[in-house]
Design a protein around this motif. Structure first.
Motif, mmCIF file in Angstrom:
data_model
loop_
_atom_site.group_PDB
_atom_site.id
_atom_site.type_symbol
_atom_site.label_atom_id
_atom_site.label_comp_id
_atom_site.label_asym_id
_atom_site.label_seq_id
_atom_site.Cartn_x
_atom_site.Cartn_y
_atom_site.Cartn_z
ATOM 1 N N LYS A 108 0.831 -1.207 0.000
ATOM 2 C CA LYS A 108 0.000 0.000 0.000
ATOM 3 C C LYS A 108 0.865 1.257 0.000
ATOM 4 O O LYS A 108 0.550 2.241 -0.669
ATOM 5 N N ASN A 109 1.958 1.211 0.761
ATOM 6 C CA ASN A 109 2.868 2.361 0.820
ATOM 7 C C ASN A 109 3.512 2.641 -0.532
ATOM 8 O O ASN A 109 3.645 3.785 -0.946
ATOM 9 N N SER A 163 0.871 4.059 -2.788
ATOM 10 C CA SER A 163 0.540 5.426 -2.369
ATOM 11 C C SER A 163 1.615 6.403 -2.835
ATOM 12 O O SER A 163 1.304 7.499 -3.322
ATOM 13 N N LYS A 164 2.883 6.009 -2.706
ATOM 14 C CA LYS A 164 3.990 6.869 -3.126
ATOM 15 C C LYS A 164 3.965 7.088 -4.633
ATOM 16 O O LYS A 164 4.153 8.209 -5.124
ATOM 17 N N GLN A 170 1.357 6.829 -6.555
ATOM 18 C CA GLN A 170 0.173 7.640 -6.854
ATOM 19 C C GLN A 170 0.470 9.121 -6.626
ATOM 20 O O GLN A 170 0.085 9.976 -7.436
ATOM 21 N N THR A 171 1.192 9.415 -5.540
ATOM 22 C CA THR A 171 1.578 10.804 -5.248
ATOM 23 C C THR A 171 2.472 11.358 -6.355
ATOM 24 O O THR A 171 2.296 12.501 -6.801
#
Length: 472
Positions: A6-7, A10-11, A13-14
């Motif tokens: 997930k991390n 998420s990174k 995606q950012t």
């Protein structure tokens, strides 16, 4: 392990959202002029003529041509992330310049500077995303930038319509239209401050520990280490090669590929797509709509562009490149032909503006769904690895130059020749484009980049030997 995954996501995606604000700015800045021009042209504002109207529009495109050519070299020297940060500052500075422009000369200079940022973003953002993305997500992440470009154009048309309808009586409403671009420029800067530099660039500059640290933020640890070693090996191989230059295209087969790349890029522009993207409001006004109605109707052009790009990205994996491009060009040319015909047959009738709007929407469906995605893909595929950056850069530079010529001449042609004759000229050029693709563009689908290089080397070397034999 689930939290780690997930991390990473998420990174990534950012990174994707932050960088693609560059694409959003690209789209908004090229689309906003569509609605701003009618208000800018008024006597108590900048008092534009067809010639100065063309200059205001096309100065951005000329800047973009040089921005796309120069920013790649600067990014190799200073880093992808740092260049995009600098571009966000240039976007903001140039946006304020256009917003507060006191005269035409100041506006043209500010639009040229804005073009440098747009061209830089068109080259830098896809390259940065490609270097940050995992192999299995590369296509989707890079394609997201295309969606953001058309999304930026749609936002420009929506804000143009809202401001034009609610504040149309305010002469300087065009300044508000242009100022809105400062918001995504700030968001691009804030977003890029939070993301890391490209690990590939870091390795190339000898900053290996930092590169591995970045990879571990966006990959599972074992994969990060394996990918780091691959990048190291690739950089070592490239270090032993001379820097690519124009003299490399002296080989006949490479020269032929360069001409094909330029041809495909030029074909993209001679469809006349940007005459609609930049001057859609004026086209609809000349067909019979009032300014406010034209601004609202023009939203349909932006909406169909976004939908069609999404469809085109899906379609790329389903059919071959060459027939897809021919279908698209046949569709765009047919739509322009029908606009030319109906502009004469239905001249002065209530039906004409609605017919023209329907045909421009259909035109953009063919353009953004079939022609646009193939152009960028083919120009990136056909060149050998070592010459890919240079060959693609030259092709995109030519695309922007033709874009500049059309952006400058279109309002003059529309003023002198009218709607029907202007679009008839694009029909003739469109037919030439179809013939070029049919005769010269090779099929690239279904082959790896290495297989394509070997195929082109053998095919075009053989063609040259055959031509020489016949000549003798």
């Amino acid at each position: 392990m689930g939290n780690q995954a997930k991390n990473y996501k998420s990174k990534l995606q950012t990174i994707m959202i932050s960088a693609t604000f560059g694409g959003l700015l690209f789209g908004y800045d090229t689309g906003v002029v569509n609605g701003a021009l009618p208000f800018m042209a008024k006597r108590d504002q900048l008092n534009l003529t067809p010639v100065t109207e063309g200059l205001v529009t096309s100065s951005l495109l000329l800047g973009a041509a040089f921005g796309s050519l120069l920013c790649g070299q600067l990014a190799d020297r200073f880093g992808r992330r740092k260049m995009i940060l600098n571009l966000s500052f240039l976007f903001l500075l140039a946006t304020l310049g256009t917003t507060f422009a006191p005269n035409i000369s100041f506006m043209v200079v500010s639009r040229f500077l804005l073009g440098l940022a747009v061209g830089g973003a068109s080259a830098m953002v896809p390259a940065f995303l490609a270097e940050m993305a995992p192999a299995e997500n590369r296509g989707r992440m890079v394609a997201q930038n295309e969606i953001m470009i058309t999304g930026g154009q749609l936002l420009a048309y929506v804000f143009n319509a809202i401001l034009g309808v609610t504040m149309g009586s305010t002469g300087h409403v065009w300044r508000y239209m242009l100022f809105i671009c400062a918001i995504p420029a700030l968001m691009l800067f804030i977003g890029m401050v939070r993301v890391p530099e490209s690990p590939r660039w870091l390795v190339a500059k000898g900053r290996k520990e930092e590169a591995l640290r970045v990879l571990k933020q966006i990959r599972e640890e074992k994969r990060a280490i394996a990918e780091f070693k691959e990048i190291e090996l690739s950089v070592k191989k490239e270090a032993g090669l001379e820097k690519a230059s124009m003299k490399d295209f002296s080989a006949p087969w490479l020269r032929k590929l360069l001409l094909i790349g330029i041809g495909v890029a030029v074909v993209n522009q001679i469809t006349g797509v940007n005459s609609i993207m930049y001057y859609g409001t004026q086209i609809l006004e000349q067909a019979g709509f009032g300014t406010k109605t034209a601004l609202i109707a023009n939203i349909a052009n932006g909406l169909i562009s976004v939908i069609s790009v999404v469809f085109g990205i899906w379609l790329i994996g389903k059919i071959n490149r060459r027939p897809m491009l021919i279908i698209g060009l046949s569709g765009t040319t047919t739509c322009l032909f029908l606009i030319a015909i109906f502009s004469t047959v239905l001249k002065g009738t209530v039906a004409l503006p609605y017919v023209v709007l329907s045909l421009t929407v259909l035109f953009l469906a063919f353009m953004q769904g079939f022609v646009g995605p193939i152009t960028w893909l083919v120009t990136a595929e056909i060149f050998p690895q070592r010459l890919r950056g240079l060959g693609n850069g030259i092709s995109v530079f030519c695309l922007w130059i033709v874009n500049f010529i059309i952006g400058f001449t279109f309002p003059i042609l529309l003023s002198k020749l009218g709607l029907s004759a202007t679009f008839s000229a694009f029909v003739v050029i469109g037919i030439i484009g179809i013939v070029f693709v049919y005769k010269f563009m090779p099929e690239t689908n279904g082959r790896t980049l290495e297989e394509l290089e070997e195929y082109f080397r053998s095919r075009y070397s053989k063609d040259n030997k055959e031509s020489l034999r016949k000549a003798l």
